[in-house]
Design an enzyme around this catalytic site. Structure first.
Site, PDB file in Angstrom:
ATOM      1  CG  ASP A 199      47.039  23.599  33.999  1.00 59.35           C
ATOM      2  OD1 ASP A 199      47.018  24.590  33.234  1.00 59.35           O
ATOM      3  OD2 ASP A 199      47.483  22.498  33.647  1.00 59.35           O
ATOM      4  CG  ASP A 226      52.798  32.164  35.357  1.00 59.09           C
ATOM      5  OD1 ASP A 226      53.431  31.125  35.066  1.00 59.09           O
ATOM      6  OD2 ASP A 226      53.047  33.276  34.882  1.00 59.09           O
ATOM      7  CG  PHE A 227      53.950  26.097  35.659  1.00 59.28           C
ATOM      8  CD1 PHE A 227      54.718  26.728  34.696  1.00 59.28           C
ATOM      9  CD2 PHE A 227      53.183  24.995  35.285  1.00 59.28           C
ATOM     10  CE1 PHE A 227      54.715  26.286  33.371  1.00 59.28           C
ATOM     11  CE2 PHE A 227      53.162  24.544  33.962  1.00 59.28           C
ATOM     12  CZ  PHE A 227      53.931  25.199  32.997  1.00 59.28           C
ATOM     13  CG  HIS A 245      57.174  17.447  26.428  1.00 53.77           C
ATOM     14  ND1 HIS A 245      56.653  16.400  25.696  1.00 53.77           N
ATOM     15  CD2 HIS A 245      56.099  18.185  26.814  1.00 53.77           C
ATOM     16  CE1 HIS A 245      55.332  16.507  25.639  1.00 53.77           C
ATOM     17  NE2 HIS A 245      54.974  17.584  26.310  1.00 53.77           N
TER      18      HIS A 245
END
Ligand code: SAH
Length: 336
Positions: A199, A226-227, A245
């Site tokens: 995260d 940072d994904f 979402h």
């Protein structure tokens, strides 16, 4: 019983908004905690919460009419089962969720018209920044939001574990895993597996503390990053709860591609989100979808929409596994 007239139905919906605002104020003033050790006069509650006693009385009377607090004698209030959900630290409480969703998110809802007219993100329109940057620069609210998400995870984690067999996995990466509630619950149920919570760096400091407090440091690590840049390699399962979402198609596909790129054939990707059914029937995801519209610019999706995202990212769409609770389903993808 007589069916509701159309006007009564709409008026009841408006009163629901008033009720949720009242719940927010009671939570903000810590009324449920102040009643933990027994009934209190409204004057004592007002003094302890820094509020105006006659107005607080009116708020509590309105809430008591809905079973949230009870006026046990004139001007004296006590806790009720429903009100314990507002007590910080009570098992299963949703106080942090109330504070976030009716606090900073409220301003986004106030600009819902803007989102529907333009497709823009109401939260960003109101605050001049996106929600994740806003939380980074408002640490108290940022920490509260992570507590809210942890509570939402604890609301569904038993249903997730009952519905899916995680025992075949050696290493599980929880992408956007927040404070680690889901991965810790999975690891407790799957003693041979190890995991990593991935995260934003400001989030995982707390995650590491939570993992240590749960005695899982030897099986669960943390990684900050940072994904949208990269996802840690080396796992055989990538899980993401309430992540897809948050993002519209292009970003959601970029994130899934970052997972797909580090996955080996046979590795699984599990998304935990609401899956919106066809038709007019009620489903909790349909209003969560509006929260996503105003707050993040993301969306809740149908099974077909998940399939599209997975395939765009080079993943096979396997199946949707419903849970005992309709709020969340498991969407399983696989690297071929
Ligand atoms: N999976 C958790 C948290 C969901 S909230 C749960 O269900 O409880 C969304 C999470 O995405 C937050 O923890 C947020 O910090 C994280 N996030 C948002 N943008 C990110 C990014 N670019 N890189 C890594 N994590 C990000």
């Amino acid at each position: 019983m007589e069916p509701l007239t159309p006007s009564t139905r709409i008026l009841q919906i408006i009163a629901g908004h008033w009720l949720s605002c009242s719940v927010y104020v009671a939570a903000k003033l810590n009324i449920a905690e102040l009643l933990a050790n027994g009934p209190q006069t409204v004057e004592a509650l007002a003094a302890a919460s820094g509020s105006h006693a006659p107005s607080l009385y009116r708020l509590l009377r309105a809430l008591a009419a809905e079973g949230i607090f009870e006026e046990t004698s004139k001007g004296v209030f006590s806790i009720t089962p429903a009100a314990t959900a507002l007590q910080e630290d009570a098992p299963g409480n949703v106080k942090a969720f109330v504070l976030a969703l009716l606090g900073e998110h409220y301003h986004g809802w106030g600009e819902l018209l803007y989102s529907v007219q333009t497709g823009g993100i109401a939260f960003d329109h109101h605050f001049g920044t996106d929600i994740w940057s806003w939380y980074r620069s408002h640490p108290a609210e940022g920490l509260n939001f992570m507590k809210a998400m942890t509570a939402m995870t604890q609301y569904v984690d038993k249903a997730i574990i009952a519905a899916y067999d995680f025992s075949g996995f050696n290493t599980i990466v929880d992408v956007g895993g927040g404070n680690g509630a889901l991965l810790m619950a999975i690891l407790k149920a799957t003693p041979a597996a190890t995991g990593i919570v991935y995260d934003a760096p400001y989030v995982i400091e707390k995650t590491a503390e939570a993992i240590a407090a749960n005695g899982l440091t030897n099986r669960c690590g943390v990684k900050g990053g940072d994904f949208f840049k990269s996802v840690p390699p080396g796992a055989d399962a990538y899980i993401m709860k309430y992540i897809l979402h948050d993002w519209y198609e292009e970003d959601a596909i970029r994130l899934l591609r970052n997972c797909s790129e580090v996955m080996k054939p046979g590795d699984k990707l599990l998304a935990f989100d609401a899956v919106i059914p066809e038709g007019n029937g009620p489903h909790p995801g349909k209003l969560f979808d509006i929260t996503m519209l105003v707050a993040t610019g993301g969306r809740e999706r149908t099974a077909q929409e998940f399939q599209y995202l997975f395939e765009q990212a080079g993943l096979q769409f396997n199946r949707v596994i419903p849970l005992a609770l309709p709020d969340v389903s498991i969407v399983e993808g696989e690297k071929l």
